[in-house]
Design an enzyme around this catalytic site. Structure first.
Site, PDB file in Angstrom:
ATOM      1  N   SER A  19       0.810  -1.223   0.000  1.00  0.00           N
ATOM      2  CA  SER A  19       0.000   0.000   0.000  1.00  0.00           C
ATOM      3  C   SER A  19       0.842   1.269   0.000  1.00  0.00           C
ATOM      4  O   SER A  19       0.514   2.240  -0.688  1.00  0.00           O
ATOM      5  CB  SER A  19      -0.947   0.003   1.205  1.00  0.00           C
ATOM      6  OG  SER A  19      -1.850  -1.072   1.128  1.00  0.00           O
TER       7      SER A  19
ATOM      8  N   HIS B 133       0.557   4.545   4.464  1.00  0.00           N
ATOM      9  CA  HIS B 133       0.012   5.177   3.267  1.00  0.00           C
ATOM     10  C   HIS B 133       0.502   6.615   3.147  1.00  0.00           C
ATOM     11  O   HIS B 133       0.890   7.067   2.069  1.00  0.00           O
ATOM     12  CB  HIS B 133      -1.513   5.161   3.316  1.00  0.00           C
ATOM     13  CG  HIS B 133      -2.091   3.793   3.200  1.00  0.00           C
ATOM     14  ND1 HIS B 133      -3.443   3.545   3.365  1.00  0.00           N
ATOM     15  CD2 HIS B 133      -1.525   2.592   2.946  1.00  0.00           C
ATOM     16  CE1 HIS B 133      -3.675   2.249   3.203  1.00  0.00           C
ATOM     17  NE2 HIS B 133      -2.524   1.657   2.952  1.00  0.00           N
TER      18      HIS B 133
END
Length: 228
Positions: free
Chosen positions: A146, A190
């Protein structure tokens, strides 16, 4: 055609057009992701109980053994754990979700900016995401691509802003990217990957100047295929 050839209005070497290059890095990473998940499940002697891992994958112990992000172990000298988590996934569901984004973004971006730039952004964003996760969530053991994928989104955002006049419908592109960030940005990995991607985009992406179609033959017309 390569950006330099487009700017000069001249063709580049036949067979090496950046718009037609095979996305080797994206395909190789995606294959590695699948193989490593298979290895993890094999080492776990099958799927972990659904109550322990609802993503249909191995145990946390197996993932940590293969190189999951673990801040205390990194502090002990296992620095490779900054990069190995990018290629590991918690289960089949986790892998499929990431592959859908990775193949779509990576395929187009690698054809547009080349393998080296794409690989640099992907790997450095993954490291940046895991670094941020270590700093703000040091007790969490985690895996997944991610951070690297949000780095690609950050790179796209930089490209859109940097080449505003050369992008078709730049406002729509910008809103779409910001929406994808807002609905998905849920942890420090993230965020770390995203801001790393923005920085790398500013450093390595070229500025593209739109050239009027009337002065170029159709085969030399610039098309922003990977940022549209």
């Amino acid at each position: 055609e390569t950006l330099e050839a487009v700017e000069r209005g001249q063709p580049s070497t036949p067979g090496v057009s950046c718009w037609r290059v095979l996305p080797i890095f994206t395909l190789a990473v995606s294959l590695a992701d699948c193989v490593l998940l298979g290895v993890a499940i094999w080492l776990n002697h099958g799927f972990e109980a659904f109550s322990a891992n609802p993503l249909l994958g191995p145990s946390a112990a197996v993932l940590e053994r293969l190189g999951a992000k673990d801040a205390p172990l990194i502090l002990e000298g296992q620095w490779w754990r900054f990069i190995t988590p990018v290629f590991l996934h918690g289960g089949v569901i986790h892998l499929v979700v990431n592959l859908l984004t990775q193949l779509q973004l990576g395929w187009q971006m690698e054809r547009g900016i080349g393998t080296v730039r794409l690989a640099l952004c992907y790997l450095m964003s993954g490291v940046g995401g895991n670094l941020a996760s270590c700093l703000f969530l040091p007790d969490t053991v985690s895996v997944g691509a991610s951070g690297a994928l949000f780095g690609l989104i950050g790179m796209l955002l930089t490209s859109t802003i940097k080449n505003w006049n050369a992008v078709d419908r730049p406002c729509c592109t910008l809103v779409s990217l910001l929406f994808s960030i807002c609905v998905s940005l849920d942890n420090f990995c993230h965020l770390g990957g995203f801001f790393t991607g923005i920085l790398l985009g500013a450093l390595v992406l070229p500025t593209v100047y739109r050239i009027k179609k009337s002065i170029l033959r159709p085969e030399f017309e610039y098309r922003s295929v990977w940022i549209s």
